[in-house]
Design a protein around this motif. Structure first.
Motif, PDB file in Angstrom:
ATOM      1  N   LEU B 284       0.815  -1.215   0.000  1.00  0.00           N
ATOM      2  CA  LEU B 284       0.000   0.000   0.000  1.00  0.00           C
ATOM      3  C   LEU B 284       0.848   1.264   0.000  1.00  0.00           C
ATOM      4  O   LEU B 284       0.343   2.350  -0.294  1.00  0.00           O
ATOM      5  N   ALA B 285       2.138   1.124   0.330  1.00  0.00           N
ATOM      6  CA  ALA B 285       2.995   2.306   0.474  1.00  0.00           C
ATOM      7  C   ALA B 285       2.984   3.132  -0.806  1.00  0.00           C
ATOM      8  O   ALA B 285       3.145   2.586  -1.896  1.00  0.00           O
ATOM      9  N   GLY B 286       2.770   4.424  -0.650  1.00  0.00           N
ATOM     10  CA  GLY B 286       2.774   5.309  -1.806  1.00  0.00           C
ATOM     11  C   GLY B 286       1.447   5.359  -2.540  1.00  0.00           C
ATOM     12  O   GLY B 286       1.297   6.075  -3.518  1.00  0.00           O
ATOM     13  N   ARG B 287       0.479   4.544  -2.101  1.00  0.00           N
ATOM     14  CA  ARG B 287      -0.865   4.577  -2.705  1.00  0.00           C
ATOM     15  C   ARG B 287      -1.752   5.495  -1.876  1.00  0.00           C
ATOM     16  O   ARG B 287      -1.346   5.996  -0.827  1.00  0.00           O
ATOM     17  N   GLN B 288      -2.992   5.611  -2.318  1.00  0.00           N
ATOM     18  CA  GLN B 288      -3.951   6.410  -1.563  1.00  0.00           C
ATOM     19  C   GLN B 288      -4.575   5.600  -0.422  1.00  0.00           C
ATOM     20  O   GLN B 288      -5.522   6.039   0.197  1.00  0.00           O
ATOM     21  N   LEU B 361      -5.488  -5.308  -4.562  1.00  0.00           N
ATOM     22  CA  LEU B 361      -6.073  -4.146  -3.888  1.00  0.00           C
ATOM     23  C   LEU B 361      -5.412  -2.855  -4.362  1.00  0.00           C
ATOM     24  O   LEU B 361      -6.099  -1.869  -4.695  1.00  0.00           O
ATOM     25  N   ALA B 362      -4.077  -2.867  -4.423  1.00  0.00           N
ATOM     26  CA  ALA B 362      -3.355  -1.668  -4.856  1.00  0.00           C
ATOM     27  C   ALA B 362      -3.704  -1.328  -6.306  1.00  0.00           C
ATOM     28  O   ALA B 362      -3.919  -0.159  -6.653  1.00  0.00           O
ATOM     29  N   GLU B 363      -3.811  -2.356  -7.143  1.00  0.00           N
ATOM     30  CA  GLU B 363      -4.185  -2.134  -8.550  1.00  0.00           C
ATOM     31  C   GLU B 363      -5.587  -1.551  -8.665  1.00  0.00           C
ATOM     32  O   GLU B 363      -5.819  -0.566  -9.362  1.00  0.00           O
ATOM     33  N   ALA B 365      -7.362  -0.003  -6.533  1.00  0.00           N
ATOM     34  CA  ALA B 365      -7.484   1.354  -5.987  1.00  0.00           C
ATOM     35  C   ALA B 365      -6.992   2.391  -6.985  1.00  0.00           C
ATOM     36  O   ALA B 365      -7.385   3.557  -6.930  1.00  0.00           O
ATOM     37  N   ASN B 366      -6.142   1.962  -7.907  1.00  0.00           N
ATOM     38  CA  ASN B 366      -5.617   2.899  -8.907  1.00  0.00           C
ATOM     39  C   ASN B 366      -6.271   2.753 -10.270  1.00  0.00           C
ATOM     40  O   ASN B 366      -5.900   3.427 -11.214  1.00  0.00           O
ATOM     41  N   ASP B 367      -7.211   1.814 -10.354  1.00  0.00           N
ATOM     42  CA  ASP B 367      -7.782   1.477 -11.651  1.00  0.00           C
ATOM     43  C   ASP B 367      -8.795   2.531 -12.078  1.00  0.00           C
ATOM     44  O   ASP B 367      -9.761   2.784 -11.379  1.00  0.00           O
ATOM     45  N   PRO B 368      -8.609   3.152 -13.256  1.00  0.00           N
ATOM     46  CA  PRO B 368      -9.554   4.163 -13.727  1.00  0.00           C
ATOM     47  C   PRO B 368     -10.960   3.579 -13.904  1.00  0.00           C
ATOM     48  O   PRO B 368     -11.940   4.315 -13.879  1.00  0.00           O
ATOM     49  N   PRO B 378      -1.975   7.784 -10.755  1.00  0.00           N
ATOM     50  CA  PRO B 378      -1.896   6.329 -10.769  1.00  0.00           C
ATOM     51  C   PRO B 378      -0.457   5.793 -10.827  1.00  0.00           C
ATOM     52  O   PRO B 378      -0.238   4.636 -10.541  1.00  0.00           O
ATOM     53  N   HIS B 379       0.481   6.589 -11.220  1.00  0.00           N
ATOM     54  CA  HIS B 379       1.861   6.092 -11.310  1.00  0.00           C
ATOM     55  C   HIS B 379       2.806   6.999 -10.545  1.00  0.00           C
ATOM     56  O   HIS B 379       3.594   7.731 -11.147  1.00  0.00           O
TER      57      HIS B 379
END
Lengths: 380, 380
Positions: B284-288, B361-363, B365-368, B378-379
């Motif tokens: 999760l680090a660096g994600r929202q 989960l990390a994907e 959460a960043n998936d449009p 997202p990146h």
């Protein structure tokens, strides 16, 4: 009050000869022994397989093996509980949301009325015979009928025709019909397809099945709770509040035991129980004690004392000799006095255990030191 | 309402990657595997020994192994139930005979408020923090306080001093104090001798322990219910209505597992859970997404979404990818909105399972394609 039946049964687990509880405690058969020896491998298998698949296989093996071909397998309306009592309590909770009272068979094992009463349901006793006489005469606020069949301790069975009549009447009057068939596996007369009858009636229904009365596997068991498509009771909610699932290992073990039972295990069980009933009857012959329901096929038998004798005193006298039975007052939950002259003896035991208990019982009933049970002629 | 938490967990048993329920589903350790391979012999041993002796040995091994040296072993006030939920329901039933309402920790697993409410008890939510701020301010008719510690899903632990203060206050005000310590074995901070504190306080108390959160043995488990010498609740009656005894085989197995746990098994368990928590945190680090309680030591972790994102949508998006988690609204039984941005992930799993779930989960959460959980960059 001497206490709840289970409280007395619990004392019998501590020491002495336990012919108290109705749980199976006879020796394993050879094929059961083989199944148990493979528990380690069963664990590995259960670990690998989806629970739902395992559960449905077990439901099929158990219910089809007992003639219940119309049970709602694979519908989501057939849940596996830790025990039949847990299933009964889930039903009691759901009934309490819907109705003020329940008509309940009388007598029956006291935990059923106690679980219903703990959910604040008012109970109306219905004698077994009344179920054969046509629809009961119930007040409007009694919204459910609860029948234990085969019944404990009497072995009485609700036949197919009376069940059909009762179910139709429940359908017509908007009442829920609940069957507790925990002793079904012991009596082929209870193995007609009850689910077909219930479904065809159009009634709202729930059925509680039990594997726990059949095989001496140290309380590894399940209670199965199922209900009809149109049964408007929150049974799944009550289940979800109590458990996620029973043990997959227990389910797989029950599958194997059910398969073994249909391949001769049920026959062996019925023979053992019939044999033990005959041993008990033989020991009582010529005494002041009588088998109350000689036609019963379930794994307990009631023995009646002479009208002048109380079962409480006999219970205590047997206890003093290390033999645990059950006095029957508490089965008659609406009229304890009606059970004051009966005791119940468990038959799912090794024959020597039943023989020993029966011998001590016959002795005690004739013992001058036990005046209330004294027979007029001690040496007939 | 999406539904009860257990209903969602139950769906996770069917297919996909299950990081939903808090039950232990990691691989067996080598020594656990050896114990399981001996199940057939354990059965033989359990068959021969008196249940009470077995049960007391298991209580000792389990409770002393977790620091609970003052637990009421051998007093008749320590019963073994099918599960901790069954024990909770027995407590709920007894409380309902005595009081109109219960002060209950908030949030907590929803089956606890649901079981209490099904017994018609009125509930008052108490936030975890409030237990540290001194006695709660309760109306007279709220006759009991129920605390889950360690709490699920937060991992929050009621320390020794706050427990002593709460228990004394309960003693002074005539309230019953109930502790559900089902997750105790996972957090050494919860392993001070709670029973000593409760006994010394003079309060009426009941404690629910659970073996079911610790060892991946296919739901072979027990819940232990104990109470104080002066606790005026009909707990034994509620127990007797539900069961005669749990399986002696299960008790013997739990004894062996508890012994193994004190010889290194608990340490291995704590390391596994800490390792899986680190895997999740790393993904999760660096994600929202953030770990909500990084200090928790129990086998579940809450992950918080950005305030604009709902956990319901994320739950569905994960489900579409075959990953089962729990959305956290239902834990906040008095204020579901408070859990609207959290999901719960199970950590008592193989590390690869947690890693896979965390990656998806990390994907997601960043998936449009999942707008409500879309991260601004997202990146990163």
């Amino acid at each position: 009050m001497i206490g709840k039946l289970t409280t007395l049964e619990s004392a019998a687990l501590r020491s002495g000869l336990n012919v108290s509880d109705g749980h199976p405690r006879m020796p394993l058969t050879q094929s059961q022994r083989t199944i148990i020896a493979g528990l380690g491998e069963l664990f590995e298998e259960a670990l690998k397989r989806p629970f739902e698949e395992l559960a449905e296989e077990t439901h099929r093996a158990f219910l089809h093996g007992l003639g219940q071909h119309s049970a709602p397998l694979g519908t989501g309306r057939l849940l596996s509980c830790y025990s039949s009592s847990v299933a009964i309590d889930i039903v009691a909770r759901a009934l309490a949301e819907r109705t003020a009272g329940v008509a309940l068979i009388h007598p029956t094992f006291d935990n059923i009325p106690d679980l219903l009463k703990a959910r604040r349901l008012r109970l109306v006793p219905i004698p077994e015979q009344a179920f054969l006489d046509g629809p009961p005469d119930l007040a409007e606020e009694i919204g459910a009928v609860f029948v234990t069949t085969p019944n404990n301790p009497t072995g009485w069975v609700l036949g197919e025709q009376p069940l059909a009549g009762l179910a139709s009447w429940c359908a017509r009057t908007g009442r829920v019909l609940v069957l507790d068939t925990s002793f079904r596996g012991q009596d082929t007369r209870a193995q007609y397809d009850s689910y077909r009858v219930l479904i065809e009636s159009g009634a709202e229904w729930a059925v509680i099945e039990d594997t726990g009365k059949l095989w001496p596997v140290l309380e590894l068991k399940a209670g199965f709770l199922s209900w009809g498509q149109h049964t408007a009771l929150s049974l799944a909610d009550g289940f979800d509040d109590l458990l996620l699932s029973v043990s997959p290992l227990v389910m797989l073990l029950l599958n194997r035991l059910a398969q073994d039972a249909t391949l001769g295990g049920y026959q062996a069980l019925h023979q053992l129980i019939a044999g033990n009933r005959a041993i008990l009857a033989g020991a009582l012959a010529g005494r002041q004690l009588t088998m109350k329901e000689p036609q019963s096929r379930i794994s307990v038998a009631q023995v009646s004392l002479p009208a002048a004798s109380g079962s409480g005193a006999l219970y205590q006298a047997l206890l003093a000799r290390g033999v645990h039975v059950l006095p029957c007052r508490a089965f008659h939950w609406a009229d304890p006095q009606a059970g004051a002259h009966d005791i119940r003896i468990a038959l799912a035991r090794a024959p020597w255990e039943v023989r020993t208990a029966a011998t001590v019982l016959a002795e005690v009933a004739n013992d001058p030191a036990e005046p209330s049970a004294k027979a007029p002629d001690p040496h007939p």
